[in-house]
Design a protein around this motif. Structure first.
Motif, PDB file in Angstrom:
ATOM      1  N   ALA A  55       1.566   5.058   7.244  1.00 15.95           N
ATOM      2  CA  ALA A  55       1.846   5.907   6.347  1.00 15.95           C
ATOM      3  C   ALA A  55       0.693   5.885   5.101  1.00 15.95           C
ATOM      4  O   ALA A  55       0.311   6.925   4.410  1.00 15.95           O
ATOM      5  CB  ALA A  55       3.381   5.684   5.394  1.00 15.95           C
ATOM      6  N   TRP A  56       0.010   4.645   4.854  1.00 12.45           N
ATOM      7  CA  TRP A  56      -0.988   4.406   3.890  1.00 12.45           C
ATOM      8  C   TRP A  56      -2.214   5.338   4.508  1.00 12.45           C
ATOM      9  O   TRP A  56      -3.054   5.698   3.817  1.00 12.45           O
ATOM     10  CB  TRP A  56      -1.544   2.978   3.662  1.00 12.45           C
ATOM     11  CG  TRP A  56      -0.547   2.442   2.457  1.00 12.45           C
ATOM     12  CD1 TRP A  56       0.376   1.492   2.783  1.00 12.45           C
ATOM     13  CD2 TRP A  56      -0.788   2.646   1.362  1.00 12.45           C
ATOM     14  NE1 TRP A  56       0.802   1.217   1.479  1.00 12.45           N
ATOM     15  CE2 TRP A  56       0.224   1.746   0.623  1.00 12.45           C
ATOM     16  CE3 TRP A  56      -1.501   3.563   0.473  1.00 12.45           C
ATOM     17  CZ2 TRP A  56       0.408   2.051  -0.918  1.00 12.45           C
ATOM     18  CZ3 TRP A  56      -1.583   3.618  -0.908  1.00 12.45           C
ATOM     19  CH2 TRP A  56      -0.538   2.892  -1.530  1.00 12.45           C
ATOM     20  N   ARG A  57      -2.505   5.095   5.707  1.00 15.56           N
ATOM     21  CA  ARG A  57      -3.576   5.754   6.450  1.00 15.56           C
ATOM     22  C   ARG A  57      -3.412   7.242   6.104  1.00 15.56           C
ATOM     23  O   ARG A  57      -4.423   7.975   5.812  1.00 15.56           O
ATOM     24  CB  ARG A  57      -3.917   5.513   7.816  1.00 15.56           C
ATOM     25  CG  ARG A  57      -4.551   4.338   8.078  1.00 15.56           C
ATOM     26  CD  ARG A  57      -5.007   3.991   9.774  1.00 15.56           C
ATOM     27  NE  ARG A  57      -3.895   2.699   9.948  1.00 15.56           N
ATOM     28  CZ  ARG A  57      -3.176   2.782  10.989  1.00 15.56           C
ATOM     29  NH1 ARG A  57      -3.362   3.493  11.784  1.00 15.56           N
ATOM     30  NH2 ARG A  57      -2.475   1.617  10.948  1.00 15.56           N
ATOM     31  N   GLU A  58      -2.071   7.792   6.352  1.00 12.66           N
ATOM     32  CA  GLU A  58      -2.031   9.235   6.363  1.00 12.66           C
ATOM     33  C   GLU A  58      -2.276   9.628   4.747  1.00 12.66           C
ATOM     34  O   GLU A  58      -2.739  10.767   4.592  1.00 12.66           O
ATOM     35  CB  GLU A  58      -0.629   9.543   6.704  1.00 12.66           C
ATOM     36  CG  GLU A  58      -0.174  10.859   6.906  1.00 12.66           C
ATOM     37  CD  GLU A  58      -1.034  11.749   7.729  1.00 12.66           C
ATOM     38  OE1 GLU A  58      -1.358  13.066   7.381  1.00 12.66           O
ATOM     39  OE2 GLU A  58      -1.596  11.262   8.680  1.00 12.66           O
ATOM     40  N   ALA A  59      -1.691   8.751   3.905  1.00 13.50           N
ATOM     41  CA  ALA A  59      -2.003   9.018   2.584  1.00 13.50           C
ATOM     42  C   ALA A  59      -3.354   9.292   2.264  1.00 13.50           C
ATOM     43  O   ALA A  59      -3.782  10.113   1.398  1.00 13.50           O
ATOM     44  CB  ALA A  59      -0.887   8.019   1.667  1.00 13.50           C
ATOM     45  N   GLU A  60      -3.973   8.142   2.500  1.00 12.31           N
ATOM     46  CA  GLU A  60      -5.391   7.929   2.307  1.00 12.31           C
ATOM     47  C   GLU A  60      -6.289   9.087   3.040  1.00 12.31           C
ATOM     48  O   GLU A  60      -6.868  10.006   2.227  1.00 12.31           O
ATOM     49  CB  GLU A  60      -6.225   6.902   2.932  1.00 12.31           C
ATOM     50  CG  GLU A  60      -5.833   5.507   2.038  1.00 12.31           C
ATOM     51  CD  GLU A  60      -6.201   4.416   2.622  1.00 12.31           C
ATOM     52  OE1 GLU A  60      -6.835   4.334   3.831  1.00 12.31           O
ATOM     53  OE2 GLU A  60      -6.083   3.256   2.187  1.00 12.31           O
TER      54      GLU A  60
END
Length: 168
Positions: free
Chosen positions: A157-162
């Protein structure tokens, strides 16, 4: 040593539990009865041993004293009467000793029965603890796996958000 004992007593056929009524009421009453009977039989035995000793002394003196070796009014020598009395006393001593052996055997059996009950109760408790530990260990492993999955989802999720933040 402990592992071997656990493996040998693992089958259910080794579990021997007594009812609480037997354990708390019946067995103590029986033990008290047997101990009282044992004390009584021991006192009887001591008395008979003294009587046997006195009879042996009387038999010995009947052989030493010439007037005592003569037949009594009924024609039976005194030594024969004393020997007969000695035989009776010895038979009574043997009977009481046999009774004492039976009483000691019964007390030993009750003791073994109680110890078997205690070891069986401990075995059952150990099985319950082991089962509970296994369940908690399994639950802990499942929780750790779930945490790992959630951490992986969080990283995704963090990678997708970044990635979305860079696109904007």
């Amino acid at each position: 040593i402990v592992g071997r004992a656990l493996r040998r007593t693992a089958p259910d056929t080794f579990i021997r539990l007594l009812s609480l009524d037997n354990l708390d009421t019946d067995l103590p009453v029986e033990i008290d009865r047997l101990k009282t009977l044992k004390a009584s039989k021991q006192a009887q035995y001591r008395f008979l041993v003294q009587r046997r000793t006195m009879t042996l002394q009387a038999l010995n003196s009947s052989f030493i004293s010439p007037e005592k070796s003569q037949p009594d009014d009924d024609g039976i020598p005194i030594a024969s009467k004393i020997a007969l009395e000695l035989s009776k006393v010895t038979a009574e001593c043997d009977k009481i000793m046999s009774d004492l052996l039976v009483i000691n055997d019964q007390l030993t059996q009750i003791s073994m029965l109680t110890e078997n009950h205690l070891s069986s109760a401990l075995s059952v408790a150990l099985r319950k603890l082991n089962k509970s530990h296994s369940k908690r260990t399994f639950d802990l492993l499942c929780a750790e796996q779930r945490i790992s999955e959630l951490q992986a989802d969080l990283e995704d999720a963090w990678r997708e958000a970044e990635r979305l933040a860079r696109e904007m």
